[in-house]
Design a protein around this motif. Structure first.
Motif, PDB file in Angstrom:
ATOM      1  N   GLY A 163       0.812  -1.207   0.000  1.00 29.75           N
ATOM      2  CA  GLY A 163       0.000   0.000   0.000  1.00 29.75           C
ATOM      3  C   GLY A 163       0.849   1.262   0.000  1.00 29.75           C
ATOM      4  O   GLY A 163       0.489   2.270  -0.637  1.00 29.75           O
ATOM      5  N   MET A 164       1.984   1.228   0.703  1.00 28.81           N
ATOM      6  CA  MET A 164       2.859   2.400   0.733  1.00 28.81           C
ATOM      7  C   MET A 164       3.473   2.688  -0.630  1.00 28.81           C
ATOM      8  O   MET A 164       3.764   3.845  -0.962  1.00 28.81           O
ATOM      9  CB  MET A 164       3.979   2.187   1.759  1.00 28.81           C
ATOM     10  CG  MET A 164       3.508   2.114   3.192  1.00 28.81           C
ATOM     11  SD  MET A 164       4.891   1.835   4.309  1.00 28.81           S
ATOM     12  CE  MET A 164       4.030   1.734   5.881  1.00 28.81           C
ATOM     13  N   LEU A 165       3.687   1.647  -1.431  1.00 26.12           N
ATOM     14  CA  LEU A 165       4.301   1.849  -2.746  1.00 26.12           C
ATOM     15  C   LEU A 165       3.392   2.611  -3.706  1.00 26.12           C
ATOM     16  O   LEU A 165       3.844   3.047  -4.769  1.00 26.12           O
ATOM     17  CB  LEU A 165       4.687   0.500  -3.358  1.00 26.12           C
ATOM     18  CG  LEU A 165       5.839  -0.241  -2.671  1.00 26.12           C
ATOM     19  CD1 LEU A 165       6.071  -1.585  -3.329  1.00 26.12           C
ATOM     20  CD2 LEU A 165       7.116   0.585  -2.709  1.00 26.12           C
ATOM     21  N   LYS A 166       2.123   2.751  -3.366  1.00 26.72           N
ATOM     22  CA  LYS A 166       1.210   3.513  -4.217  1.00 26.72           C
ATOM     23  C   LYS A 166       1.438   5.017  -4.098  1.00 26.72           C
ATOM     24  O   LYS A 166       0.917   5.778  -4.909  1.00 26.72           O
ATOM     25  CB  LYS A 166      -0.234   3.180  -3.852  1.00 26.72           C
ATOM     26  CG  LYS A 166      -0.604   1.727  -4.142  1.00 26.72           C
ATOM     27  CD  LYS A 166      -2.031   1.418  -3.746  1.00 26.72           C
ATOM     28  CE  LYS A 166      -2.363  -0.038  -4.018  1.00 26.72           C
ATOM     29  NZ  LYS A 166      -3.744  -0.379  -3.615  1.00 26.72           N
ATOM     30  N   ASN A 167       2.179   5.426  -3.075  1.00 29.26           N
ATOM     31  CA  ASN A 167       2.564   6.833  -2.944  1.00 29.26           C
ATOM     32  C   ASN A 167       3.695   7.114  -3.932  1.00 29.26           C
ATOM     33  O   ASN A 167       4.832   6.698  -3.737  1.00 29.26           O
ATOM     34  CB  ASN A 167       3.021   7.121  -1.512  1.00 29.26           C
ATOM     35  CG  ASN A 167       3.307   8.585  -1.275  1.00 29.26           C
ATOM     36  OD1 ASN A 167       3.519   9.360  -2.197  1.00 29.26           O
ATOM     37  ND2 ASN A 167       3.337   8.974  -0.007  1.00 29.26           N
ATOM     38  N   ARG A 168       3.392   7.824  -5.015  1.00 29.67           N
ATOM     39  CA  ARG A 168       4.366   7.991  -6.091  1.00 29.67           C
ATOM     40  C   ARG A 168       5.571   8.832  -5.679  1.00 29.67           C
ATOM     41  O   ARG A 168       6.622   8.769  -6.335  1.00 29.67           O
ATOM     42  CB  ARG A 168       3.689   8.626  -7.304  1.00 29.67           C
ATOM     43  CG  ARG A 168       3.122  10.006  -7.075  1.00 29.67           C
ATOM     44  CD  ARG A 168       2.397  10.537  -8.305  1.00 29.67           C
ATOM     45  NE  ARG A 168       1.869  11.879  -8.093  1.00 29.67           N
ATOM     46  CZ  ARG A 168       2.557  12.973  -8.316  1.00 29.67           C
ATOM     47  NH1 ARG A 168       3.815  12.894  -8.718  1.00 29.67           N
ATOM     48  NH2 ARG A 168       2.011  14.169  -8.130  1.00 29.67           N
ATOM     49  N   LYS A 169       5.455   9.592  -4.611  1.00 29.23           N
ATOM     50  CA  LYS A 169       6.571  10.423  -4.170  1.00 29.23           C
ATOM     51  C   LYS A 169       7.568   9.636  -3.316  1.00 29.23           C
ATOM     52  O   LYS A 169       8.745  10.006  -3.242  1.00 29.23           O
ATOM     53  CB  LYS A 169       6.059  11.627  -3.381  1.00 29.23           C
ATOM     54  CG  LYS A 169       5.229  12.597  -4.215  1.00 29.23           C
ATOM     55  CD  LYS A 169       4.817  13.810  -3.406  1.00 29.23           C
ATOM     56  CE  LYS A 169       4.006  14.800  -4.256  1.00 29.23           C
ATOM     57  NZ  LYS A 169       3.608  15.982  -3.463  1.00 29.23           N
ATOM     58  N   LEU A 170       7.097   8.590  -2.650  1.00 29.22           N
ATOM     59  CA  LEU A 170       7.964   7.828  -1.750  1.00 29.22           C
ATOM     60  C   LEU A 170       8.162   6.382  -2.190  1.00 29.22           C
ATOM     61  O   LEU A 170       8.830   5.628  -1.495  1.00 29.22           O
ATOM     62  CB  LEU A 170       7.381   7.843  -0.331  1.00 29.22           C
ATOM     63  CG  LEU A 170       7.268   9.201   0.357  1.00 29.22           C
ATOM     64  CD1 LEU A 170       6.582   9.059   1.701  1.00 29.22           C
ATOM     65  CD2 LEU A 170       8.641   9.821   0.540  1.00 29.22           C
ATOM     66  N   SER A 171       7.571   5.986  -3.308  1.00 27.78           N
ATOM     67  CA  SER A 171       7.602   4.570  -3.701  1.00 27.78           C
ATOM     68  C   SER A 171       9.020   4.085  -3.947  1.00 27.78           C
ATOM     69  O   SER A 171       9.386   2.975  -3.548  1.00 27.78           O
ATOM     70  CB  SER A 171       6.742   4.368  -4.954  1.00 27.78           C
ATOM     71  OG  SER A 171       7.201   5.175  -6.012  1.00 27.78           O
ATOM     72  N   ARG A 172       9.855   4.907  -4.603  1.00 25.80           N
ATOM     73  CA  ARG A 172      11.221   4.469  -4.880  1.00 25.80           C
ATOM     74  C   ARG A 172      12.027   4.324  -3.594  1.00 25.80           C
ATOM     75  O   ARG A 172      12.742   3.337  -3.399  1.00 25.80           O
ATOM     76  CB  ARG A 172      11.911   5.462  -5.820  1.00 25.80           C
ATOM     77  CG  ARG A 172      13.356   5.109  -6.119  1.00 25.80           C
ATOM     78  CD  ARG A 172      14.003   6.113  -7.045  1.00 25.80           C
ATOM     79  NE  ARG A 172      13.373   6.101  -8.358  1.00 25.80           N
ATOM     80  CZ  ARG A 172      13.749   6.900  -9.349  1.00 25.80           C
ATOM     81  NH1 ARG A 172      14.727   7.782  -9.162  1.00 25.80           N
ATOM     82  NH2 ARG A 172      13.144   6.835 -10.529  1.00 25.80           N
ATOM     83  N   ALA A 173      11.916   5.298  -2.698  1.00 26.01           N
ATOM     84  CA  ALA A 173      12.658   5.240  -1.436  1.00 26.01           C
ATOM     85  C   ALA A 173      12.206   4.060  -0.581  1.00 26.01           C
ATOM     86  O   ALA A 173      13.021   3.400   0.075  1.00 26.01           O
ATOM     87  CB  ALA A 173      12.490   6.547  -0.667  1.00 26.01           C
ATOM     88  N   ILE A 174      10.908   3.764  -0.589  1.00 28.42           N
ATOM     89  CA  ILE A 174      10.394   2.653   0.209  1.00 28.42           C
ATOM     90  C   ILE A 174      10.876   1.322  -0.348  1.00 28.42           C
ATOM     91  O   ILE A 174      11.287   0.420   0.399  1.00 28.42           O
ATOM     92  CB  ILE A 174       8.858   2.706   0.255  1.00 28.42           C
ATOM     93  CG1 ILE A 174       8.397   3.926   1.071  1.00 28.42           C
ATOM     94  CG2 ILE A 174       8.277   1.433   0.855  1.00 28.42           C
ATOM     95  CD1 ILE A 174       6.906   4.177   1.018  1.00 28.42           C
TER      96      ILE A 174
END
Length: 413
Positions: free
Chosen positions: A274-285
């Protein structure tokens, strides 16, 4: 218990050619056997596949070059295919724990190449390892093997590096823990905030990522099938390997330290998908390696007789005061410090969450608190801990001017 020990090897140009031939034969046997399995109504036995894909195939013109390599890795390829189908069927029927396993796929020569030898096909020496029909390969013994290996896997990764992975029996040394328990809250910039007040920052990958980004742009402009594209592909693979090795080294050292020093390790079941759906933080996560850290802690805890516990993802660890249990509700990610309006204690957001994770982990037995999709009463804070209505996306600030009158000022963000 069994463990894997991996070492870097340095084959000569002639040995690299022999290994390339071996990898190709193992890959072809796997693909031929998998094609037969997909065409058959009933899954053939391993003995039947070995007879068709190895013994009889060597007598044909199209597969006569299978005789140039050792027969042991070819047989192990068929055995590995049988294990892959067994894991797939047990996963679909519910007998196998964990995530669902996909059916085996055809192997490609552009991906990682492997070949496995059992006893009789290899022999360890002082500075070299003998492989059947390959010869003595120079190896870098970074640490001694704890016992005689039962099998060895030859690996060539996408960056062109060669490794030997040994399977050995180990007797883990169980050390007395320094601390009874610890709770760990995982993050991005600060990778782990521990309940004992310790903070561990994530490694800095910025320089490697800048180089990788530049090389990937160059790779996209190279003509497909050209030698320049192949050289750039290897360069990109080497940069990815450096990032992966740096992350793996950091996670191994941190998980070893956590397991050695604590008897009970408590983590939170994070909804990474679910967190990977945040396009601003997906790469860092995705680059943080939270799941890998959890897997390492779980495996090492089982090895060293420690209690590894995972609390439910619905536990409000960031919404409850760790001192008095007052629940202030959801907070924006920009709010890093909170002042509890009930007891007046100022908390760091991550430190407060790590203490709550430790307290929640000690209340349950070994294993997860509940199913990840359960939203029942076990996921919520008890009524005794709730002192008032929770707020949403607000920050509570207690002003000293009104302390004498017992008034609390609520400042919205």
């Amino acid at each position: 218990m069994k463990a894997r020990y991996q070492y870097r090897i340095y084959p000569t140009p002639g040995q690299r050619q022999s290994l390339a031939r071996l990898f190709g034969c193992v890959r072809v046997v796997w693909n031929d056997a998998l094609a037969l399995c997909k065409q058959s109504e009933k899954l053939p036995k391993n003995s039947e596949l070995q007879k068709l894909c190895i013994t009889q195939a060597k007598k044909t013109e199209a597969r006569e070059w299978l005789t140039q390599v050792s027969n042991i890795p070819l047989q192990q390829s068929i055995a590995d295919l049988g294990v892959a189908f067994k894991n797939f069927f047990q996963s679909r029927s519910g007998k196998r724990k964990g995530k669902k396993v996909n059916p085996p796929k055809f192997k490609s020569r552009r991906s990682q190449q492997t070949a496995r030898f059992r006893k009789g096909g290899f022999k360890t020496k002082t500075s070299k390892v003998y492989l059947a029909k390959i010869g003595d390969i120079k190896i870098k013994w970074s640490r001694p093997l704890p016992s005689e290996p039962t099998s060895v896997t030859v690996i060539k990764d996408c960056a062109g590096r060669y490794f030997l992975s040994f399977v050995v029996e180990v007797d883990p040394e169980i050390k007395p823990p320094k601390n009874p328990s610890i709770g760990i809250d995982l993050g991005l910039k600060t990778f782990a905030s521990c309940s004992n007040g310790e903070k561990i920052d994530s490694p800095d990958y910025s320089l490697l990522y800048r180089k990788l980004k530049r090389c990937q742009r160059r790779l996209a402009k190279r003509e497909r099938g050209s030698k320049r594209r192949e050289r750039m592909r290897v360069k990109v693979a080497k940069l990815n390997a450096q990032i992966r090795d740096k992350r793996k080294d950091f996670l191994h050292k941190l998980s070893t330290k956590v397991v050695d020093e604590n008897q009970v390790i408590a983590l939170e079941d994070l909804n990474v998908g679910g967190m990977l759906k945040n396009r601003k933080l997906s790469r860092a996560i995705s680059q943080a390696g939270w799941h890998e850290f959890r897997s390492l802690c779980e495996g090492k805890a089982c090895k060293h007789n420690r209690d590894f516990r995972v609390i439910g993802r619905w536990e409000p660890t960031s919404q409850v005061c760790s001192e008095c249990g007052y629940r202030w509700g959801k907070l924006d990610l920009s709010v890093r410090t909170i002042v509890c309006v009930n007891c007046g204690v100022e908390h760091d957001r991550d430190d407060n969450a790590s203490v709550n994770i430790e307290q929640a982990g000690l209340k349950v037995g070994v294993g997860q608190t509940h199913d990840v999709k359960w939203t029942g009463s076990a996921c919520k804070t008890s009524s005794e801990a709730v002192c008032g209505e929770p707020s949403t996306h607000r920050e509570y600030v207690q002003l000293s001017l009104f302390d004498a009158f017992g008034i609390t000022v609520l400042v919205g963000r």
